[in-house]
Design a protein around this motif. Structure first.
Motif: not given
Length: 432
Positions: A289-314
């Motif tokens: 319902a939270k996403s559905a309301l965002g769609i109806l209100r033309n809000e920024p897309r909701f993508i939830g809790l997801v990984p976006t970037k990964t960095f390796v150091e040693g």
């Protein structure tokens, strides 16, 4: 002859009675709303999760109708909820007439509707229903199979009925709940490519029916049925069970028309096997319902809790997350603690090389026993064989803090509605 006349009279009375009952049912269940209305149709399509299989119904249909002033309706634009059977329309019709509810399970769209309708104006009606078939791969749900055809036909019926009443009608989104069979049956298919084709079919056919110009959105859950696969083993570098959940995460994260619902692992599974229970269906429906309301209100897309970037150091891996409602947390109360909170760094010899894990703001920093390059970075790829759910199934303990503000009360008990991290599994590559 006398006995024959008695039998014929009895049959006639039965037919008349059934006809009167049928008319009474039809009249009782038709909407009596006055004035111009806008119908928002958001159905759910998929396999058994979409149909609520095994989830004992806790939604009272009369309450669903009365408490919301008749503004929640079915695909028939009435209040006869339940009774879903794609293989026999006659059988489904008879079940509706008799109010047969043996297989009228709890559906996520009931919870979605109850949460969403309170945010919509009095001139808005919400049309909800499920479509699909249990124990099916994505290929078996794609056009032109019977479940797909029936799903489109029911949208068309709802549209035509609304138009006869002089009401506007649109389908802004479809909830997607399918993936268990593509995990457990090991089909040699490209789930992402099939999903794109399925979406194109749905988008084209729904817009053809409704004549809307806006593309439909998909509100996507994530299956966590990894341990249902016969070949599943923890720390198996070559295991493919996580492929479908990983693709579902990527679709939510990367695709402009896909919105997040959430993973299934934070909920109780019936007998800890495959299906979430009725409480879980209600709760994941509230997130939809939270996403559905965002769609109806033309809000920024909701993508939830997801990984976006990964960095390796040693020997360290830093994973940066999209955190909808900070702060990020490890929660071992709502979900039983998994080793390393659900994270693994798996070497090609099936060895987990994690030595330490630390949460720093929106970032998880993992220290390994050696360089993680070439390993698999995983979250939620674990669990006891054949088990599912928040206690012993594939799971992780990473969530945001949305539950501080968003809660849902079900049968007198209040539940936090946090966003839990989607399951993921990808290769650890050198920094670009």
């Amino acid at each position: 002859m006398r006995n024959l006349r008695i039998i014929l009279i009895a049959i006639g009375l039965l037919v008349v009675s059934f006809g009167v009952y049928t008319v009474a049912v039809i009249i009782h269940d038709q909407p009596t709303l006055e004035g111009h209305k806008t119908v928002i149709c958001i159905p759910v399509y998929g396999q058994s999760y979409a149909l609520g299989e095994e989830a004992k119904r806790i939604t009272n249909y009369d309450t669903l109708r009365i408490n919301y002033d008749g503004r929640i309706v079915t695909e028939k634009m009435n209040y006869v909820f339940g009774y879903f059977d794609h293989s026999s329309r006659t059988k489904q019709f008879i079940k509706r007439l008799l109010h047969y509810d043996r297989k009228a399970f709890e559906l996520s769209v009931y919870g979605m509707a109850e949460s969403l309708i309170t945010e919509l104006g009095e001139d808005t009606i919400l049309c909800i229903f499920p479509g699909g078939h249990g124990q099916t791969t994505i290929t078996q749900l794609m056009k032109p199979v019977d479940p797909y055809n029936k799903f489109i036909e029911e949208i068309a019926y709802a549209y035509e009925t609304a138009k006869k009443l002089g009401w506007d009608f649109q389908v802004p989104a479809v909830c997607w709940m399918q993936g268990e069979s593509d995990i457990a049956e090991y089909p040699d298919t490209d789930y992402k490519a099939l999903f794109h084709q399925m979406y194109q079919n749905l988008n084209t056919d729904i817009k053809r029916v409704t004549h809307q110009t806006n593309d439909i959105r998909i509100i996507c859950y994530q299956s966590s049925a990894l341990t249902k696969g016969d070949l599943f083993k923890n720390n198996n570098f070559d295991g493919t069970e996580s492929r479908t959940p990983e693709i579902q995460m990527e679709l939510v994260r990367d695709e402009s028309l896909i919105w997040a619902m959430g993973p299934t692992y934070p909920y109780d599974f019936i007998r800890e096997v495959l299906h979430i229970d009725a409480i879980g269906q209600k709760r994941i429906g509230d997130l939809a319902a939270k996403s559905a309301l965002g769609i109806l209100r033309n809000e920024p897309r909701f993508i939830g809790l997801v990984p976006t970037k990964t960095f390796v150091e040693g020997n360290k891996v830093s994973i940066i997350f999209n955190v909808p409602t900070p702060p990020l947390c490890f929660d071992t109360v709502q979900v039983l603690k998994a080793e390393h909170y659900g994270f693994n760094i798996i070497r090609q010899d099936n060895t987990d090389i994690i030595s330490d894990i630390v949460l720093q703001g929106d970032t998880i920093v993992i220290t390994c026993q050696e360089s993680p390059i070439g390993c698999r970075i995983r979250y939620g790829v674990n669990g006891e064989f054949r088990k599912g759910g928040r206690l012993h199934g594939p799971r992780g303990n990473l969530r945001d803090s949305q539950g501080e503000q968003r809660k849902v009360t079900i049968n007198g008990k209040t539940y936090r509605q946090d966003n839990w991290c989607y399951i993921f599994d990808y290769s650890c590559e050198p920094n670009p």
